[in-house]
Design an enzyme around this catalytic site. Structure first.
Site, mmCIF file in Angstrom:
data_model
loop_
_atom_site.group_PDB
_atom_site.id
_atom_site.type_symbol
_atom_site.label_atom_id
_atom_site.label_comp_id
_atom_site.label_asym_id
_atom_site.label_seq_id
_atom_site.Cartn_x
_atom_site.Cartn_y
_atom_site.Cartn_z
ATOM 1 N NE ARG A 109 -1.422 2.134 3.004
ATOM 2 C CZ ARG A 109 -0.463 2.912 3.488
ATOM 3 N NH1 ARG A 109 0.058 3.885 2.775
ATOM 4 N NH2 ARG A 109 0.013 2.717 4.716
ATOM 5 C CB SER A 110 4.054 2.188 1.666
ATOM 6 O OG SER A 110 3.625 2.074 2.992
ATOM 7 C CB THR A 151 10.753 13.768 6.085
ATOM 8 O OG1 THR A 151 9.342 13.634 6.117
ATOM 9 C CG2 THR A 151 11.306 13.612 7.482
ATOM 10 C CB THR A 183 8.149 5.748 0.707
ATOM 11 O OG1 THR A 183 7.974 5.808 2.108
ATOM 12 C CG2 THR A 183 7.597 4.436 0.163
ATOM 13 C CG LEU A 258 2.183 14.986 3.335
ATOM 14 C CD1 LEU A 258 2.847 15.799 4.439
ATOM 15 C CD2 LEU A 258 2.786 13.582 3.304
ATOM 16 N NE ARG A 262 -1.869 13.089 7.075
ATOM 17 C CZ ARG A 262 -1.523 14.370 6.897
ATOM 18 N NH1 ARG A 262 -2.447 15.288 6.644
ATOM 19 N NH2 ARG A 262 -0.272 14.743 6.965
ATOM 20 C CD GLN A 298 -16.599 -16.913 30.293
ATOM 21 O OE1 GLN A 298 -16.106 -16.151 31.114
ATOM 22 N NE2 GLN A 298 -17.726 -17.548 30.507
ATOM 23 N N GLY A 358 0.137 -17.121 20.557
ATOM 24 C CA GLY A 358 1.176 -17.601 21.459
ATOM 25 C C GLY A 358 2.556 -17.477 20.832
ATOM 26 C CD GLU A 382 1.630 9.639 3.969
ATOM 27 O OE1 GLU A 382 0.838 10.550 3.711
ATOM 28 O OE2 GLU A 382 2.345 9.097 3.115
HETATM 29 C C1 LIG Z 1 8.995 4.014 6.765
HETATM 30 C C2 LIG Z 1 8.855 5.501 6.608
HETATM 31 C C3 LIG Z 1 8.572 6.033 5.347
HETATM 32 C C4 LIG Z 1 8.488 7.415 5.183
HETATM 33 N N1 LIG Z 1 8.254 7.944 3.910
HETATM 34 C C5 LIG Z 1 8.320 9.298 3.731
HETATM 35 C C6 LIG Z 1 8.230 9.854 2.408
HETATM 36 O O1 LIG Z 1 8.016 9.134 1.419
HETATM 37 N N2 LIG Z 1 8.387 11.202 2.261
HETATM 38 C C7 LIG Z 1 8.610 12.028 3.330
HETATM 39 O O2 LIG Z 1 8.761 13.232 3.110
HETATM 40 N N3 LIG Z 1 8.686 11.527 4.599
HETATM 41 C C8 LIG Z 1 8.554 10.187 4.812
HETATM 42 N N4 LIG Z 1 8.647 9.662 6.098
HETATM 43 C C9 LIG Z 1 8.931 10.563 7.219
HETATM 44 C C10 LIG Z 1 7.752 10.751 8.160
HETATM 45 O O3 LIG Z 1 6.761 11.511 7.550
HETATM 46 C C11 LIG Z 1 8.315 11.386 9.441
HETATM 47 O O4 LIG Z 1 9.010 10.342 10.123
HETATM 48 C C12 LIG Z 1 7.237 11.975 10.347
HETATM 49 O O5 LIG Z 1 6.721 13.149 9.779
HETATM 50 C C13 LIG Z 1 7.757 12.306 11.752
HETATM 51 O O6 LIG Z 1 8.958 12.992 11.701
HETATM 52 P P1 LIG Z 1 10.208 12.503 12.595
HETATM 53 O O7 LIG Z 1 10.386 11.040 12.344
HETATM 54 O O8 LIG Z 1 11.338 13.401 12.259
HETATM 55 O O9 LIG Z 1 9.755 12.655 14.073
HETATM 56 P P2 LIG Z 1 9.775 14.014 14.950
HETATM 57 O O10 LIG Z 1 9.029 15.082 14.232
HETATM 58 O O11 LIG Z 1 11.156 14.289 15.414
HETATM 59 O O12 LIG Z 1 8.886 13.555 16.188
HETATM 60 C C14 LIG Z 1 9.379 12.714 17.253
HETATM 61 C C15 LIG Z 1 8.280 12.574 18.287
HETATM 62 O O13 LIG Z 1 7.948 13.871 18.806
HETATM 63 C C16 LIG Z 1 6.564 14.102 18.641
HETATM 64 N N5 LIG Z 1 6.293 15.529 18.419
HETATM 65 C C17 LIG Z 1 6.840 16.352 17.490
HETATM 66 N N6 LIG Z 1 6.323 17.578 17.570
HETATM 67 C C18 LIG Z 1 5.404 17.538 18.561
HETATM 68 C C19 LIG Z 1 4.493 18.477 19.135
HETATM 69 N N7 LIG Z 1 4.388 19.730 18.680
HETATM 70 N N8 LIG Z 1 3.720 18.080 20.161
HETATM 71 C C20 LIG Z 1 3.761 16.799 20.617
HETATM 72 N N9 LIG Z 1 4.579 15.864 20.126
HETATM 73 C C21 LIG Z 1 5.386 16.223 19.106
HETATM 74 C C22 LIG Z 1 6.158 13.253 17.443
HETATM 75 O O14 LIG Z 1 4.769 13.006 17.428
HETATM 76 C C23 LIG Z 1 6.990 12.010 17.696
HETATM 77 O O15 LIG Z 1 6.346 11.203 18.631
HETATM 78 C C24 LIG Z 1 8.670 8.276 6.296
HETATM 79 C C25 LIG Z 1 8.906 7.715 7.567
HETATM 80 C C26 LIG Z 1 8.992 6.358 7.731
HETATM 81 C C27 LIG Z 1 9.260 5.782 9.097
#
Ligand SMILES: Cc1cc2nc3c(=O)[nH]c(=O)nc-3n(C[C@H](O)[C@H](O)[C@H](O)COP(=O)(O)OP(=O)(O)OC[C@H]3O[C@@H](n4cnc5c(N)ncnc54)[C@H](O)[C@@H]3O)c2cc1C
Length: 403
Positions: A109-110, A151, A183, A258, A262, A298, A358, A382
Protein backbone atom coordinates in the site's frame (compact mmCIF):
# COMPACT_ATOMS: atom_id res chain seq x y z
CA UNK A 1 -52.23 7.46 19.03
CA UNK A 2 -49.72 4.94 20.50
CA UNK A 3 -46.37 3.93 19.12
CA UNK A 4 -45.79 0.18 18.90
CA UNK A 5 -42.46 -1.10 20.19
CA UNK A 6 -42.93 -4.84 19.83
CA UNK A 7 -39.68 -6.72 19.13
CA UNK A 8 -39.05 -7.12 15.43
CA UNK A 9 -41.72 -4.61 14.48
CA UNK A 10 -39.34 -2.86 12.06
CA UNK A 11 -37.50 -5.82 10.61
CA UNK A 12 -38.43 -8.56 8.25
CA UNK A 13 -36.20 -11.31 9.55
CA UNK A 14 -37.02 -13.42 6.51
CA UNK A 15 -34.93 -11.12 4.31
CA UNK A 16 -31.97 -10.61 6.63
CA UNK A 17 -28.60 -11.65 5.23
CA UNK A 18 -26.74 -14.26 7.30
CA UNK A 19 -24.29 -12.96 9.90
CA UNK A 20 -20.72 -13.09 8.54
CA UNK A 21 -17.78 -13.17 11.01
CA UNK A 22 -15.61 -11.59 8.30
CA UNK A 23 -18.02 -8.68 7.67
CA UNK A 24 -19.89 -8.53 10.96
CA UNK A 25 -21.84 -5.31 10.40
CA UNK A 26 -22.51 -6.03 6.71
CA UNK A 27 -20.52 -3.19 5.13
CA UNK A 28 -20.78 -5.20 1.90
CA UNK A 29 -24.39 -4.08 1.54
CA UNK A 30 -23.31 -0.44 1.37
CA UNK A 31 -20.87 -0.84 -1.54
CA UNK A 32 -21.83 -0.35 -5.18
CA UNK A 33 -21.29 -3.10 -7.77
CA UNK A 34 -18.30 -1.17 -9.17
CA UNK A 35 -16.75 -0.81 -5.71
CA UNK A 36 -17.19 -4.54 -5.02
CA UNK A 37 -15.66 -5.41 -8.38
CA UNK A 38 -12.56 -3.29 -7.73
CA UNK A 39 -12.28 -4.61 -4.16
CA UNK A 40 -12.55 -8.23 -5.33
CA UNK A 41 -10.06 -7.71 -8.16
CA UNK A 42 -7.43 -6.27 -5.82
CA UNK A 43 -8.17 -8.89 -3.15
CA UNK A 44 -7.61 -11.70 -5.68
CA UNK A 45 -4.47 -10.02 -6.99
CA UNK A 46 -3.04 -9.86 -3.46
CA UNK A 47 -4.11 -13.37 -2.49
CA UNK A 48 -3.10 -15.12 -5.73
CA UNK A 49 0.03 -13.25 -6.69
CA UNK A 50 1.52 -11.63 -3.61
CA UNK A 51 0.79 -13.49 -0.38
CA UNK A 52 3.13 -16.37 -1.28
CA UNK A 53 5.97 -13.96 -1.98
CA UNK A 54 5.51 -11.33 0.68
CA UNK A 55 7.27 -13.00 3.62
CA UNK A 56 10.44 -13.64 1.61
CA UNK A 57 10.34 -10.14 0.09
CA UNK A 58 9.85 -8.64 3.55
CA UNK A 59 12.77 -10.63 4.96
CA UNK A 60 14.97 -9.67 2.00
CA UNK A 61 13.92 -6.04 2.33
CA UNK A 62 12.25 -5.24 -0.99
CA UNK A 63 8.89 -5.30 -2.80
CA UNK A 64 7.77 -8.65 -4.21
CA UNK A 65 9.20 -9.29 -7.69
CA UNK A 66 6.95 -7.94 -10.45
CA UNK A 67 4.64 -6.01 -8.11
CA UNK A 68 5.27 -2.59 -9.60
CA UNK A 69 4.48 -3.66 -13.20
CA UNK A 70 1.47 -5.72 -12.14
CA UNK A 71 0.07 -2.81 -10.10
CA UNK A 72 0.47 -0.59 -13.17
CA UNK A 73 -1.24 -3.12 -15.44
CA UNK A 74 -4.15 -3.44 -13.02
CA UNK A 75 -4.55 0.37 -13.06
CA UNK A 76 -3.83 0.81 -9.33
CA UNK A 77 -1.27 3.61 -9.71
CA UNK A 78 -2.95 7.01 -9.47
CA UNK A 79 -6.29 5.19 -9.86
CA UNK A 80 -8.27 8.03 -8.24
CA UNK A 81 -6.82 10.65 -10.62
CA UNK A 82 -8.33 11.50 -14.01
CA UNK A 83 -6.67 11.70 -17.44
CA UNK A 84 -3.07 10.84 -18.39
CA UNK A 85 -3.76 7.10 -18.29
CA UNK A 86 -5.26 7.16 -14.78
CA UNK A 87 -8.42 5.17 -14.04
CA UNK A 88 -10.45 8.00 -12.43
CA UNK A 89 -12.18 5.83 -9.80
CA UNK A 90 -14.12 7.08 -6.79
CA UNK A 91 -12.35 7.77 -3.50
CA UNK A 92 -14.17 4.80 -1.93
CA UNK A 93 -12.92 2.45 -4.67
CA UNK A 94 -9.37 3.75 -4.15
CA UNK A 95 -9.77 3.20 -0.40
CA UNK A 96 -10.95 -0.36 -0.89
CA UNK A 97 -7.89 -1.04 -3.07
CA UNK A 98 -5.64 0.38 -0.32
CA UNK A 99 -7.37 -1.86 2.23
CA UNK A 100 -6.83 -5.02 0.19
CA UNK A 101 -3.20 -4.12 -0.58
CA UNK A 102 -2.41 -3.46 3.07
CA UNK A 103 -4.11 -6.73 4.07
CA UNK A 104 -1.15 -8.16 2.13
CA UNK A 105 1.48 -5.81 3.54
CA UNK A 106 1.76 -2.11 4.40
CA UNK A 107 4.72 -1.95 2.00
CA UNK A 108 2.45 -2.73 -0.96
CA UNK A 109 0.00 0.00 0.00
CA UNK A 110 2.86 2.41 0.74
CA UNK A 111 4.26 1.95 -2.77
CA UNK A 112 0.85 2.64 -4.33
CA UNK A 113 0.16 5.57 -1.95
CA UNK A 114 3.48 7.28 -2.57
CA UNK A 115 3.34 6.72 -6.31
CA UNK A 116 -0.31 7.75 -6.76
CA UNK A 117 -1.18 10.10 -3.92
CA UNK A 118 2.16 11.84 -3.34
CA UNK A 119 4.34 11.87 -6.50
CA UNK A 120 1.57 11.65 -9.11
CA UNK A 121 -0.95 13.78 -7.20
CA UNK A 122 1.65 16.55 -6.73
CA UNK A 123 2.31 16.67 -10.48
CA UNK A 124 -1.38 16.20 -11.40
CA UNK A 125 -2.59 18.93 -9.03
CA UNK A 126 0.27 21.45 -9.12
CA UNK A 127 2.25 20.64 -12.28
CA UNK A 128 2.43 22.24 -15.74
CA UNK A 129 0.87 20.50 -18.72
CA UNK A 130 4.37 19.51 -19.90
CA UNK A 131 5.24 17.97 -16.53
CA UNK A 132 1.96 16.03 -16.55
CA UNK A 133 2.49 14.75 -20.11
CA UNK A 134 6.08 13.82 -19.38
CA UNK A 135 5.54 11.86 -16.15
CA UNK A 136 1.94 10.88 -15.40
CA UNK A 137 1.35 8.23 -18.13
CA UNK A 138 4.60 6.43 -17.26
CA UNK A 139 3.94 6.63 -13.53
CA UNK A 140 0.39 5.30 -14.08
CA UNK A 141 1.72 2.33 -16.06
CA UNK A 142 4.44 1.60 -13.51
CA UNK A 143 7.18 1.98 -16.11
CA UNK A 144 8.50 4.85 -13.96
CA UNK A 145 8.59 5.17 -10.16
CA UNK A 146 8.06 8.40 -8.22
CA UNK A 147 8.95 9.53 -4.72
CA UNK A 148 8.11 12.55 -2.57
CA UNK A 149 10.82 14.31 -0.59
CA UNK A 150 9.57 16.51 2.23
CA UNK A 151 11.10 15.14 5.47
CA UNK A 152 14.72 15.91 6.39
CA UNK A 153 17.02 14.54 9.09
CA UNK A 154 16.26 17.57 11.32
CA UNK A 155 12.83 18.45 9.99
CA UNK A 156 10.05 15.88 10.51
CA UNK A 157 6.77 16.92 12.13
CA UNK A 158 7.69 20.56 11.50
CA UNK A 159 8.38 20.60 7.73
CA UNK A 160 8.43 24.40 7.70
CA UNK A 161 11.87 24.14 9.33
CA UNK A 162 13.38 22.44 6.24
CA UNK A 163 16.81 23.58 5.11
CA UNK A 164 16.88 22.12 1.58
CA UNK A 165 17.04 25.18 -0.62
CA UNK A 166 16.72 26.26 -4.23
CA UNK A 167 17.94 29.46 -5.86
CA UNK A 168 18.08 30.75 -9.42
CA UNK A 169 21.54 31.01 -10.96
CA UNK A 170 21.95 32.05 -14.58
CA UNK A 171 18.35 31.21 -15.36
CA UNK A 172 18.48 27.71 -13.80
CA UNK A 173 17.43 26.36 -10.41
CA UNK A 174 20.22 25.10 -8.16
CA UNK A 175 19.07 22.69 -5.40
CA UNK A 176 21.02 21.69 -2.30
CA UNK A 177 20.03 19.66 0.75
CA UNK A 178 19.22 16.24 2.16
CA UNK A 179 15.83 14.52 2.41
CA UNK A 180 15.35 11.58 4.76
CA UNK A 181 12.97 8.61 5.13
CA UNK A 182 11.81 8.85 1.53
CA UNK A 183 9.66 5.90 0.40
CA UNK A 184 10.66 4.57 -3.07
CA UNK A 185 13.68 6.95 -3.03
CA UNK A 186 16.28 4.37 -4.09
CA UNK A 187 14.10 2.92 -6.87
CA UNK A 188 12.64 6.20 -8.19
CA UNK A 189 12.96 7.70 -11.66
CA UNK A 190 11.55 11.03 -10.55
CA UNK A 191 11.47 12.82 -7.20
CA UNK A 192 9.09 15.58 -6.18
CA UNK A 193 11.37 17.61 -3.90
CA UNK A 194 10.22 20.44 -1.63
CA UNK A 195 12.74 23.23 -1.02
CA UNK A 196 12.97 26.73 0.40
CA UNK A 197 13.36 29.48 -2.22
CA UNK A 198 13.60 33.25 -1.73
CA UNK A 199 9.82 33.22 -2.44
CA UNK A 200 8.97 30.52 0.11
CA UNK A 201 8.59 26.74 -0.16
CA UNK A 202 8.22 25.41 -3.74
CA UNK A 203 8.07 21.94 -5.27
CA UNK A 204 10.46 20.66 -7.94
CA UNK A 205 10.22 17.77 -10.38
CA UNK A 206 13.67 16.21 -10.28
CA UNK A 207 14.62 13.39 -12.69
CA UNK A 208 16.71 11.03 -10.55
CA UNK A 209 19.49 10.78 -13.14
CA UNK A 210 20.24 14.51 -12.81
CA UNK A 211 23.95 15.05 -11.91
CA UNK A 212 24.31 15.87 -8.20
CA UNK A 213 21.26 13.77 -7.21
CA UNK A 214 22.01 10.55 -5.31
CA UNK A 215 20.27 8.22 -2.85
CA UNK A 216 21.25 5.96 0.02
CA UNK A 217 18.82 3.35 1.35
CA UNK A 218 18.07 3.30 5.08
CA UNK A 219 19.71 0.11 6.36
CA UNK A 220 18.45 -2.32 9.02
CA UNK A 221 14.79 -1.32 9.15
CA UNK A 222 12.69 -3.55 11.43
CA UNK A 223 9.41 -2.19 10.02
CA UNK A 224 8.01 -1.73 6.50
CA UNK A 225 10.81 -3.91 5.19
CA UNK A 226 9.03 -4.68 1.90
CA UNK A 227 9.33 -0.99 1.03
CA UNK A 228 12.45 0.92 0.02
CA UNK A 229 13.14 3.89 2.32
CA UNK A 230 15.97 6.22 1.35
CA UNK A 231 17.91 9.37 1.89
CA UNK A 232 17.94 11.80 -1.07
CA UNK A 233 21.12 13.84 -1.41
CA UNK A 234 21.04 16.97 -3.58
CA UNK A 235 24.40 18.59 -4.28
CA UNK A 236 24.21 21.51 -6.70
CA UNK A 237 21.43 19.83 -8.66
CA UNK A 238 20.90 22.10 -11.67
CA UNK A 239 17.41 22.14 -13.16
CA UNK A 240 15.73 24.20 -15.89
CA UNK A 241 13.42 27.04 -14.81
CA UNK A 242 10.38 24.92 -15.77
CA UNK A 243 11.27 22.19 -13.21
CA UNK A 244 9.29 24.03 -10.54
CA UNK A 245 5.65 22.99 -9.93
CA UNK A 246 3.96 26.21 -11.08
CA UNK A 247 0.78 25.88 -9.02
CA UNK A 248 2.44 24.87 -5.73
CA UNK A 249 3.03 27.87 -3.55
CA UNK A 250 4.03 27.41 0.10
CA UNK A 251 3.73 24.57 2.58
CA UNK A 252 0.03 24.15 1.87
CA UNK A 253 0.87 22.30 -1.38
CA UNK A 254 2.85 19.38 0.12
CA UNK A 255 0.36 19.23 3.00
CA UNK A 256 -2.47 18.82 0.46
CA UNK A 257 -0.57 15.88 -1.07
CA UNK A 258 -0.09 14.31 2.36
CA UNK A 259 -3.80 14.70 2.99
CA UNK A 260 -4.49 12.61 -0.14
CA UNK A 261 -2.06 9.91 0.93
CA UNK A 262 -3.24 9.67 4.51
CA UNK A 263 -6.80 9.22 3.27
CA UNK A 264 -5.48 5.94 1.78
CA UNK A 265 -3.95 5.06 5.15
CA UNK A 266 -7.36 5.43 6.84
CA UNK A 267 -8.45 2.45 4.69
CA UNK A 268 -5.14 0.62 4.48
CA UNK A 269 -4.83 0.27 8.26
CA UNK A 270 -8.17 -1.56 8.28
CA UNK A 271 -6.63 -4.13 5.92
CA UNK A 272 -3.66 -4.77 8.19
CA UNK A 273 -6.00 -5.09 11.19
CA UNK A 274 -8.36 -7.39 9.29
CA UNK A 275 -5.51 -9.69 8.26
CA UNK A 276 -4.37 -9.97 11.90
CA UNK A 277 -7.93 -10.57 13.12
CA UNK A 278 -8.50 -13.32 10.55
CA UNK A 279 -5.22 -15.00 11.43
CA UNK A 280 -6.18 -14.84 15.14
CA UNK A 281 -9.69 -16.20 14.53
CA UNK A 282 -8.48 -19.08 12.37
CA UNK A 283 -5.76 -19.98 14.86
CA UNK A 284 -8.12 -19.80 17.86
CA UNK A 285 -10.58 -22.20 16.20
CA UNK A 286 -7.95 -24.85 15.53
CA UNK A 287 -5.45 -24.56 18.39
CA UNK A 288 -6.38 -27.01 21.14
CA UNK A 289 -5.28 -26.56 24.76
CA UNK A 290 -6.83 -28.06 27.92
CA UNK A 291 -8.80 -30.36 25.60
CA UNK A 292 -10.68 -27.74 23.58
CA UNK A 293 -10.07 -25.07 20.93
CA UNK A 294 -8.76 -21.92 22.61
CA UNK A 295 -11.59 -20.03 20.81
CA UNK A 296 -13.92 -21.62 23.36
CA UNK A 297 -12.31 -19.83 26.32
CA UNK A 298 -13.98 -16.61 27.43
CA UNK A 299 -10.71 -14.69 27.56
CA UNK A 300 -9.97 -15.56 23.92
CA UNK A 301 -13.50 -14.67 22.87
CA UNK A 302 -13.15 -11.28 24.51
CA UNK A 303 -10.01 -10.68 22.47
CA UNK A 304 -11.74 -11.73 19.26
CA UNK A 305 -14.73 -9.52 20.02
CA UNK A 306 -12.45 -6.55 20.77
CA UNK A 307 -10.62 -7.13 17.50
CA UNK A 308 -13.77 -7.56 15.42
CA UNK A 309 -15.24 -4.40 16.95
CA UNK A 310 -12.12 -2.38 16.08
CA UNK A 311 -11.91 -3.71 12.52
CA UNK A 312 -15.61 -3.09 11.87
CA UNK A 313 -15.80 0.38 13.39
CA UNK A 314 -12.60 1.39 11.56
CA UNK A 315 -14.05 0.21 8.26
CA UNK A 316 -17.28 2.06 8.93
CA UNK A 317 -15.30 5.23 9.63
CA UNK A 318 -13.23 4.78 6.46
CA UNK A 319 -16.35 4.27 4.35
CA UNK A 320 -18.03 7.32 5.84
CA UNK A 321 -14.97 9.51 5.21
CA UNK A 322 -14.77 8.07 1.67
CA UNK A 323 -18.38 9.01 0.98
CA UNK A 324 -17.66 12.52 2.30
CA UNK A 325 -14.63 12.72 0.00
CA UNK A 326 -16.61 11.58 -3.02
CA UNK A 327 -19.19 14.28 -2.32
CA UNK A 328 -16.49 16.95 -1.94
CA UNK A 329 -17.25 17.44 1.76
CA UNK A 330 -14.19 15.93 3.45
CA UNK A 331 -12.05 18.18 5.68
CA UNK A 332 -8.33 17.45 6.32
CA UNK A 333 -9.07 17.41 10.06
CA UNK A 334 -11.54 14.56 9.51
CA UNK A 335 -8.83 12.61 7.70
CA UNK A 336 -6.55 13.26 10.70
CA UNK A 337 -9.18 11.80 13.00
CA UNK A 338 -9.53 8.77 10.72
CA UNK A 339 -5.79 8.15 10.38
CA UNK A 340 -5.21 8.54 14.11
CA UNK A 341 -8.05 6.23 15.06
CA UNK A 342 -7.68 3.52 12.44
CA UNK A 343 -3.90 3.08 12.71
CA UNK A 344 -4.00 2.92 16.52
CA UNK A 345 -6.94 0.50 16.39
CA UNK A 346 -5.15 -1.72 13.86
CA UNK A 347 -2.02 -1.77 16.04
CA UNK A 348 -4.12 -2.86 19.03
CA UNK A 349 -5.69 -5.60 16.89
CA UNK A 350 -2.29 -6.94 15.80
CA UNK A 351 -1.01 -6.95 19.38
CA UNK A 352 -4.08 -8.84 20.60
CA UNK A 353 -3.89 -11.30 17.68
CA UNK A 354 -0.25 -11.94 18.51
CA UNK A 355 -1.19 -13.08 22.01
CA UNK A 356 -3.77 -15.52 20.61
CA UNK A 357 -1.08 -17.10 18.45
CA UNK A 358 1.18 -17.60 21.46
CA UNK A 359 4.76 -18.42 20.52
CA UNK A 360 3.77 -18.99 16.89
CA UNK A 361 2.79 -15.33 16.80
CA UNK A 362 6.39 -14.17 16.87
CA UNK A 363 7.34 -16.05 13.69
CA UNK A 364 7.04 -14.93 10.09
CA UNK A 365 5.01 -18.07 9.36
CA UNK A 366 2.00 -15.98 10.38
CA UNK A 367 1.42 -12.42 9.12
CA UNK A 368 0.56 -10.89 12.49
CA UNK A 369 3.90 -9.65 13.76
CA UNK A 370 4.88 -8.38 10.29
CA UNK A 371 1.70 -6.27 10.24
CA UNK A 372 2.39 -5.10 13.79
CA UNK A 373 5.93 -4.01 12.92
CA UNK A 374 4.69 -2.29 9.75
CA UNK A 375 2.02 -0.36 11.61
CA UNK A 376 4.68 1.25 13.81
CA UNK A 377 5.87 3.08 10.66
CA UNK A 378 2.31 3.84 9.58
CA UNK A 379 1.65 5.35 13.02
CA UNK A 380 4.58 7.72 12.46
CA UNK A 381 4.58 8.64 8.77
CA UNK A 382 2.19 11.06 7.06
CA UNK A 383 1.85 12.90 10.37
CA UNK A 384 2.44 11.14 13.68
CA UNK A 385 -0.46 10.12 15.91
CA UNK A 386 0.52 12.99 18.23
CA UNK A 387 0.43 15.57 15.43
CA UNK A 388 -3.02 14.35 14.32
CA UNK A 389 -4.17 14.61 17.93
CA UNK A 390 -3.12 18.27 17.86
CA UNK A 391 -4.85 18.81 14.49
CA UNK A 392 -8.15 17.44 15.80
CA UNK A 393 -7.63 19.17 19.15
CA UNK A 394 -7.25 22.50 17.38
CA UNK A 395 -10.36 21.87 15.27
CA UNK A 396 -12.35 21.05 18.42
CA UNK A 397 -11.14 23.90 20.62
CA UNK A 398 -10.00 26.62 18.23
CA UNK A 399 -6.69 26.65 20.12
CA UNK A 400 -3.37 25.57 18.59
CA UNK A 401 -1.14 23.46 20.85
CA UNK A 402 1.66 22.88 18.33
CA UNK A 403 4.19 25.28 19.86
C1 LIG B 1 9.00 4.01 6.77
C2 LIG B 1 8.85 5.50 6.61
C3 LIG B 1 8.57 6.03 5.35
C4 LIG B 1 8.49 7.41 5.18
N1 LIG B 1 8.25 7.94 3.91
C5 LIG B 1 8.32 9.30 3.73
C6 LIG B 1 8.23 9.85 2.41
O1 LIG B 1 8.02 9.13 1.42
N2 LIG B 1 8.39 11.20 2.26
C7 LIG B 1 8.61 12.03 3.33
O2 LIG B 1 8.76 13.23 3.11
N3 LIG B 1 8.69 11.53 4.60
C8 LIG B 1 8.55 10.19 4.81
N4 LIG B 1 8.65 9.66 6.10
C9 LIG B 1 8.93 10.56 7.22
C10 LIG B 1 7.75 10.75 8.16
O3 LIG B 1 6.76 11.51 7.55
C11 LIG B 1 8.31 11.39 9.44
O4 LIG B 1 9.01 10.34 10.12
C12 LIG B 1 7.24 11.98 10.35
O5 LIG B 1 6.72 13.15 9.78
C13 LIG B 1 7.76 12.31 11.75
O6 LIG B 1 8.96 12.99 11.70
P1 LIG B 1 10.21 12.50 12.59
O7 LIG B 1 10.39 11.04 12.34
O8 LIG B 1 11.34 13.40 12.26
O9 LIG B 1 9.75 12.66 14.07
P2 LIG B 1 9.77 14.01 14.95
O10 LIG B 1 9.03 15.08 14.23
O11 LIG B 1 11.16 14.29 15.41
O12 LIG B 1 8.89 13.56 16.19
C14 LIG B 1 9.38 12.71 17.25
C15 LIG B 1 8.28 12.57 18.29
O13 LIG B 1 7.95 13.87 18.81
C16 LIG B 1 6.56 14.10 18.64
N5 LIG B 1 6.29 15.53 18.42
C17 LIG B 1 6.84 16.35 17.49
N6 LIG B 1 6.32 17.58 17.57
C18 LIG B 1 5.40 17.54 18.56
C19 LIG B 1 4.49 18.48 19.14
N7 LIG B 1 4.39 19.73 18.68
N8 LIG B 1 3.72 18.08 20.16
C20 LIG B 1 3.76 16.80 20.62
N9 LIG B 1 4.58 15.86 20.13
C21 LIG B 1 5.39 16.22 19.11
C22 LIG B 1 6.16 13.25 17.44
O14 LIG B 1 4.77 13.01 17.43
C23 LIG B 1 6.99 12.01 17.70
O15 LIG B 1 6.35 11.20 18.63
C24 LIG B 1 8.67 8.28 6.30
C25 LIG B 1 8.91 7.72 7.57
C26 LIG B 1 8.99 6.36 7.73
C27 LIG B 1 9.26 5.78 9.10
Amino acid sequence: MTLTTSPGAHSDTGHRRPLNPHDFIDIEAFLSDDERLIRDTVRQFVRRELLDKITDAYTAGHLPEGFRAAAGELGLLGMHLTGYGCAGTSAVAYGLACLELEAGDSGLRSFVSVQGSLAMFAIWRFGSEEQKQQWLPRLAKGTAVGCFGLTEPDSGSDPGSMTTNARIEQGRWLLNGVKMWITNGGIADVAVVWAKTPDGIRGFVVPCDTPGFSTRNVPSKLSLRASTTSELILQDVSLPAEAVLPEADGLRAPLACLDEARYGIVWGAVGAGRAAFEAGLEYARTRVQFGRPIAGFQLTQEKLVNMATKVNTSLLLALHLGRLKDSGQLHPQQVSLGKRHNVSAALEVTREARTILGANGITSEYPVMRHMANLESVLTYEGTAEIHTLVVGQALTGLSAFR
